[in-house]
Design a protein around this motif. Structure first.
Motif, short mmCIF file in Angstrom:
data_model
loop_
_atom_site.label_atom_id
_atom_site.label_comp_id
_atom_site.label_asym_id
_atom_site.label_seq_id
_atom_site.Cartn_x
_atom_site.Cartn_y
_atom_site.Cartn_z
N GLN A 269 -6.14 9.38 -0.35
CA GLN A 269 -6.55 9.22 -1.74
C GLN A 269 -6.69 10.56 -2.46
O GLN A 269 -6.21 10.72 -3.59
N HIS A 270 -7.33 11.51 -1.81
CA HIS A 270 -7.54 12.81 -2.46
C HIS A 270 -6.20 13.51 -2.73
O HIS A 270 -5.98 14.07 -3.82
N LEU A 271 -5.28 13.46 -1.75
CA LEU A 271 -3.98 14.11 -1.92
C LEU A 271 -3.17 13.46 -3.03
O LEU A 271 -2.51 14.15 -3.82
N THR B 44 4.39 7.40 -3.92
CA THR B 44 4.60 6.87 -5.27
C THR B 44 4.12 5.42 -5.34
O THR B 44 3.46 5.01 -6.30
N ALA B 45 4.44 4.65 -4.30
CA ALA B 45 3.98 3.25 -4.25
C ALA B 45 2.47 3.18 -4.16
O ALA B 45 1.82 2.36 -4.82
N THR B 46 1.88 4.07 -3.36
CA THR B 46 0.42 4.09 -3.24
C THR B 46 -0.23 4.49 -4.56
O THR B 46 -1.26 3.94 -4.96
N CYS C 143 0.83 -1.21 0.00
CA CYS C 143 0.00 0.00 0.00
C CYS C 143 0.87 1.25 0.00
O CYS C 143 0.40 2.35 -0.30
N GLY C 144 2.15 1.09 0.39
CA GLY C 144 3.06 2.22 0.39
C GLY C 144 3.34 2.82 1.76
O GLY C 144 4.21 3.69 1.89
N THR C 145 2.63 2.36 2.79
CA THR C 145 2.77 2.98 4.11
C THR C 145 4.18 2.83 4.66
O THR C 145 4.85 3.81 4.95
N GLY C 146 4.59 1.57 4.85
CA GLY C 146 5.91 1.34 5.44
C GLY C 146 6.04 1.93 6.84
O GLY C 146 7.15 2.20 7.30
N ARG D 232 5.79 6.73 5.49
CA ARG D 232 4.76 7.73 5.19
C ARG D 232 5.21 9.13 5.61
O ARG D 232 4.82 10.14 5.01
N TYR D 233 6.03 9.19 6.67
CA TYR D 233 6.46 10.48 7.22
C TYR D 233 7.91 10.81 6.88
O TYR D 233 8.24 11.98 6.61
N SER D 234 8.78 9.81 6.88
CA SER D 234 10.20 10.09 6.64
C SER D 234 10.53 10.13 5.15
O SER D 234 11.46 10.84 4.74
N ASN D 235 9.80 9.37 4.34
CA ASN D 235 10.02 9.37 2.89
C ASN D 235 8.67 9.44 2.17
O ASN D 235 8.29 8.52 1.44
N PRO D 236 7.94 10.53 2.35
CA PRO D 236 6.59 10.59 1.80
C PRO D 236 6.53 10.45 0.29
O PRO D 236 5.58 9.87 -0.24
#
Length: 313
Positions: free
Chosen positions: A258-260, A226-228, A210-213, A217-221
């Motif tokens: 999703q919107h962002l 991009t993965a999401t 999903c891309g979270t990791g 999500r915060y250190s390499n947004p």
């Protein structure tokens, strides 16, 4: 297939579910009640440490100690079958059981810590729980009852285009225990089909993260999103209305952002996001607010599901 219980279950509460999507818990209870599954919740149970563990705040000893405490509580309650609503809780607790049973030094160290802090009654004995016999995800329990689901369905959701996302911590941590395998995971697809609906099956990026990791999500947004975006573009290309998944962290990544990500990609994504328990509960007639918890969603459920059509029987 591994033997899966339907009784003596301790439903393991999840931090992310409780804080972000409480409808996942109420939906799980709703469906379990409909299927006659024997479960309880304990106020003594604590967090699995997942967010801290995967962000390097908790080490394995801390995590295993907290797991050992929760496992002993489950045994004392006579409910040794721990069932997780969160894929991370599933992965971490199963790993802790494996380590506590295999590593005598780890188990003895943790039990010594319990003794030193007046918690000797919580000491974990080797094989108190077994990873494949006592640690499960909700999907395992639901899949065990898959033949009983069709008789409980009230609403027809078959007009919607549905895809599934199975989540890394269910499919990619304990490969050998994943129901239906990991190369082309289908357990969610089959549960959706039990509700009278088809899924699109395989699609580009179905097995992708999903891309979270967690911290990513915060250190390499940029990397995270991009993965999401890969996943969201793939399901939009398939004209998907509903993405069904099994992990609250995936749920956050898809629903909250999703919107962002749509703005980032210059594309409007339409899909709504439901945990498998929410999807089944909705099909079984669960109230959108009291059971499904629709108001907690960022992408409005009623942007897609505007009315519910009853199944003709």
């Amino acid at each position: 297939m591994k033997e899966i219980p339907d009784k003596n279950i301790l439903l393991f509460r999840s931090c992310l579910v409780s804080v972000e999507y409480p409808g996942v818990e109420s939906s799980t209870k709703f469906v379990f009640d409909k299927l006659g599954i024997d479960y309880a919740i304990s106020e003594k149970q604590t967090c699995c440490t997942g967010l801290g563990y995967y962000s390097d705040v908790f080490n394995q000893i801390d995590t295993s100690a907290i797991g050992a405490r929760n496992f002993r509580i489950a045994r004392e309650l006579g409910r040794p079958n721990l069932v997780m609503m969160c894929a991370t809780c599933y992965a971490i607790n199963k790993k802790s059981v494996k380590l506590l049973n295999k590593r005598d030094d780890l188990r003895q160290h943790i039990n010594q810590l319990f003794d030193e802090n007046g918690l000797g009654h919580l000491k974990y004995e080797k094989d108190d729980l077994k990873p494949t016999e006592n640690i499960f995800h909700v999907v395992d329990i639901l899949y065990n009852k898959i033949d009983e689901i069709p008789d409980k369905i009230k609403y027809d959701l078959s007009d919607y285009t549905i895809a599934t996302h199975h989540g890394c911590h269910y499919c990619k941590v304990h490969y050998e225990d994943t129901v239906g395998g990991v190369r082309d995971p289908k357990v969610l697809d089959e549960l959706v089909e039990a509700c009278g609906c088809a899924t699109i099956g395989w699609y580009d990026h179905k097995r992708a993260t999903c891309g979270t990791g967690f911290r990513q999500r915060y250190s390499n947004p940029d990397l995270s999103f991009t993965a999401t975006a890969d996943k969201m573009n793939a399901i939009e290309d398939e004209d998907v209305d509903i993405l069904v998944h099994l992990c609250p962290n995936c749920h956050i990544q898809f629903d909250r952002y999703q919107h962002l990500i749509g703005e980032r990609e210059g594309r409007k994504f339409k899909a709504i996001h439901l945990n498998i328990a929410q999807f089944i509960a909705l099909a079984m007639g669960g109230d959108l607010d009291k059971v499904i918890g629709a108001k907690a969603h960022t992408t409005p459920i009623d942007s897609i599901i505007k009315e519910l059509r009853e199944v003709k029987k």
